[in-house]
Structures are given as structure tokens and as C-alpha cells.
Write a protein that holds these residues in place. Structure first.
Motif, mmCIF file in Angstrom:
data_model
loop_
_atom_site.group_PDB
_atom_site.id
_atom_site.type_symbol
_atom_site.label_atom_id
_atom_site.label_comp_id
_atom_site.label_asym_id
_atom_site.label_seq_id
_atom_site.Cartn_x
_atom_site.Cartn_y
_atom_site.Cartn_z
ATOM 1 N N ILE A 1 50.009 66.914 30.865
ATOM 2 C CA ILE A 1 51.334 66.726 30.258
ATOM 3 C C ILE A 1 51.833 68.042 29.678
ATOM 4 N N THR B 1 44.500 64.344 30.758
ATOM 5 C CA THR B 1 45.873 63.835 30.852
ATOM 6 C C THR B 1 46.793 64.614 29.928
ATOM 7 N N HIS C 1 55.880 58.977 30.179
ATOM 8 C CA HIS C 1 54.666 58.485 30.834
ATOM 9 C C HIS C 1 54.266 57.130 30.249
#
Length: 87
Positions: free
Chosen positions: A14, A10, A32
Motif C-alpha cells: 500500500i 500488504t 482497499h
């Protein structure tokens, strides 16, 4: 307050996406996080409503059973009372 932790995948996503949309990874991470914080309560609320419905349906079944028992008991005692001599 629970701290949001990101998996390496993740965080890598990003970091890869942030420059493409013209922001820093930290800014994208905060966006997010806000998105997750806004969407999770809705799902939790839906689950709690589903649980409440299940609980109410169970209570309704139990009350119907109790009413049936009371109805049968009343009929039994009414029948038994017919055979007794008056006081």
C-alpha cells in the motif's frame, strides 16, 4: 466491529503503490478496506446458499426414505388386514 489488520507485506505494498497513483497510503488503505468489505459478503452469501442447497437435498433424501417406510408399512398392514375376519 472487527478491525482490519494488515500484514507487513500488504502495508508495504500500500505504501509503495499510493504515491504512484497520487494518494496517501491511508486513502489507499481505506479503498482497499471498502473493496474487501464489499466482496466478502458476496462470497459468504454464496457459501450460505450452497449450504442451504446441501441441507435441502439432505432433507429431501430423508423425506423420501420416510415416505418409502410409510408406503411399505401401509402395504404390510393392508396385507395383514386381508386375512382377518370382519368385525
Amino acid at each position: 466491529m472487527k478491525r482490519q489488520t494488515y500484514t507487513p507485506a500488504t502495508w508495504s505494498a500500500i505504501q509503495a503503490i499510493a504515491p504512484k497513483i497520487g494518494c496517501t497510503p491511508e486513502t489507499l488503505r481505506s479503498w482497499h478496506k471498502k473493496h474487501i468489505d464489499q466482496t466478502i459478503p458476496a462470497s459468504v452469501q454464496a457459501q450460505s446458499q450452497e449450504q442451504r442447497i446441501k441441507d435441502l437435498e439432505r432433507e429431501c433424501r430423508e423425506l423420501k426414505q420416510a415416505n418409502e417406510i410409510i408406503r411399505k408399512a401401509a402395504a404390510f398392514f393392508a396385507q395383514a388386514e386381508k386375512g382377518r375376519p370382519p368385525k
